[in-house]
Each structure stands twice: as C-alpha cells, then as structure tokens.
Design an enzyme around this catalytic site. Structure first.
Site, PDB file in Angstrom:
ATOM      1  N   CYS A 128       0.811  -1.224   0.000  1.00  0.00           N
ATOM      2  CA  CYS A 128       0.000   0.000   0.000  1.00  0.00           C
ATOM      3  C   CYS A 128       0.845   1.275   0.000  1.00  0.00           C
ATOM      4  CB  CYS A 128      -0.970  -0.007   1.180  1.00  0.00           C
ATOM      5  SG  CYS A 128      -0.171  -0.114   2.810  1.00  0.00           S
ATOM      6  N   HIS A 181      -2.582   0.697   7.090  1.00  0.00           N
ATOM      7  CA  HIS A 181      -2.916   0.694   5.667  1.00  0.00           C
ATOM      8  C   HIS A 181      -3.138   2.123   5.179  1.00  0.00           C
ATOM      9  CE1 HIS A 181      -4.123  -1.235   1.967  1.00  0.00           C
ATOM     10  NE2 HIS A 181      -5.284  -0.608   1.956  1.00  0.00           N
ATOM     11  N   HIS A 197      -5.771   1.808  -3.658  1.00  0.00           N
ATOM     12  CA  HIS A 197      -4.843   1.244  -2.672  1.00  0.00           C
ATOM     13  C   HIS A 197      -4.436  -0.147  -3.119  1.00  0.00           C
ATOM     14  CE1 HIS A 197      -8.047  -1.308  -0.519  1.00  0.00           C
ATOM     15  NE2 HIS A 197      -8.658  -0.712  -1.523  1.00  0.00           N
TER      16      HIS A 197
END
Length: 226
Positions: A128, A181, A197
């Site tokens: 990510c 994340h 992402h």
C-alpha cells in the site's frame, strides 16, 4: 463323449450403452469442476460473504470499464515467469484536479491489477505505501516509504473535505487507532469517495470509502505537501 466348445468372440469396441454412460459421467464431472470457481475472483478463492461484498462494491461503482493488458516478464532460476498487470483504459481524472495530482492519480491507476506483495514497489508486486511512493515519484516528489510516516506528511483533512490526491489511513480492525494501511483519494463527491490502494487480498484496486468495511477502519486523512 464329445465336448462342446463355445467360442466367444472378443471385440475391441466398447458396447454403445456403456459408452453413453461414461460420457454422461464425464460431463457431470466437468460441470462439477466448473462449479468450483463460483467464488473465484482475481486469482483467489473467497468466501460467499466476501464475494457478496465484492459484488456490492462493483455495483456501487457502476459498470466496469474495459482494461488493456500489459505483459511483464521476468526470469528466475527455475525458469521464466510471466506476470500480467491490468491497466485502465482511459479513465479520466476530473478537470478540476491540478496537473501534478492528476499525474499521481494516473500513475497509481496504471498499477491496477498488480498483485499485493509486502515491501513491493513494482508491477510484479506492490504494497500500500509502495504504491503511493511510486506514484508520487512520477512527479519527482519523494515521500516517506511507510504508511505511518506518510500519515505525518501533510495537513490533516476532515472526511467531508476530502479531495482527489488526499491520503487516507486505516487500522487493521474496526475502531483501531494504529495505522496499518493507506490509500489515495481518486474521486470525491457528496455521494461517494473513491480511493485507490493495494489490498492484501485483491492487489491494486479502487474502493468506496463509505463502505462499511473501510469506514469502520478509517483513522485519518492528510493532504500531501506539494
């Protein structure tokens, strides 16, 4: 006493009824094999619940756009390996977005379909924070490599003020305050916020921020310093 010998004629052909039965069994076996891919998506098997969520998000985004495939080849000691990464076919960035931010979004979208790989920064595999690191590099801007450091690289933004190019951060579970994340907003409207992402299960993909899964894990957003 004379012996009676019965001659049995052997044939190299299967009886027709037996052939038909075998054909039906083979057809049933092939059908069963095909049914096993009901929960198969993007190269992985998913639970029925996950498939329902994936389909719901796809319907929310609307009809999928055609994609063009680009092939990336690499050689290994065991032999050659071929990886195919899907790229979007001309999905436009809103005209209101600045040129630099538009370039970053277009670069990120060019990685769509790339599989997830921890620590990866190429079309063979991407994580990510690596996706954002490489996307900003397209405009000669070097950003921090980890999601925690990226969370401090910019000014805080309220969810209702999100714009394309803003970075959004999430935790591993609902209500968590530990960032694990990161993604980048690609579209923002009063109805929906889309972000791109690298998902650990689906690779590089765009999702809706307002979906229950991501909204419950959302921690913060920042506007990059450009």
């Amino acid at each position: 006493m004379r012996e009676h010998v019965t001659k049995v004629r052997h044939s190299g052909h299967w009886p027709r009824p037996l052939t038909q039965v075998l054909g039906l069994l083979l057809l049933g076996w092939l059908t069963a094999c095909g049914a096993g891919k009901v929960n198969y998506h993007n190269g992985k098997y998913h639970s029925a619940r996950d498939m329902a969520r994936i389909k719901a998000e796809a319907r929310r985004r609307g009809p999928s756009r055609p994609t063009a495939k680009s092939k990336v080849k690499t050689s290994t000691a065991a032999g050659k390996t071929k990886t195919i990464a899907r790229r979007p076919a001309g999905r436009p960035v809103p005209a209101s977005v600045s040129g630099k931010v538009a370039s970053v979004i277009e670069t990120a979208r060019s990685y769509q379909g790339t599989p997830y790989k921890f620590g990866g920064t190429s079309r063979l595999g991407m994580d990510c924070s690596g996706l954002l690191y490489e996307s900003f590099a397209a405009i000669a801007v070097e950003i921090p490599r980890s999601s925690n450091e990226q969370a401090a690289w910019g000014a805080p933004v309220r969810p209702q003020d999100l714009q394309p190019g803003d970075l959004v951060f999430f935790g591993a579970s609902p209500g968590s305050s530990t960032i694990t994340h990161v993604g980048m907003v690609t579209e923002a409207s009063p109805e929906s916020v889309q972000f791109i992402h690298s998902s650990s299960s689906l690779g590089v993909i765009e999702n809706a921020l307002e979906s229950d899964y991501y909204l419950s894990r959302f921690i913060k957003a920042v506007r990059p310093r450009l």
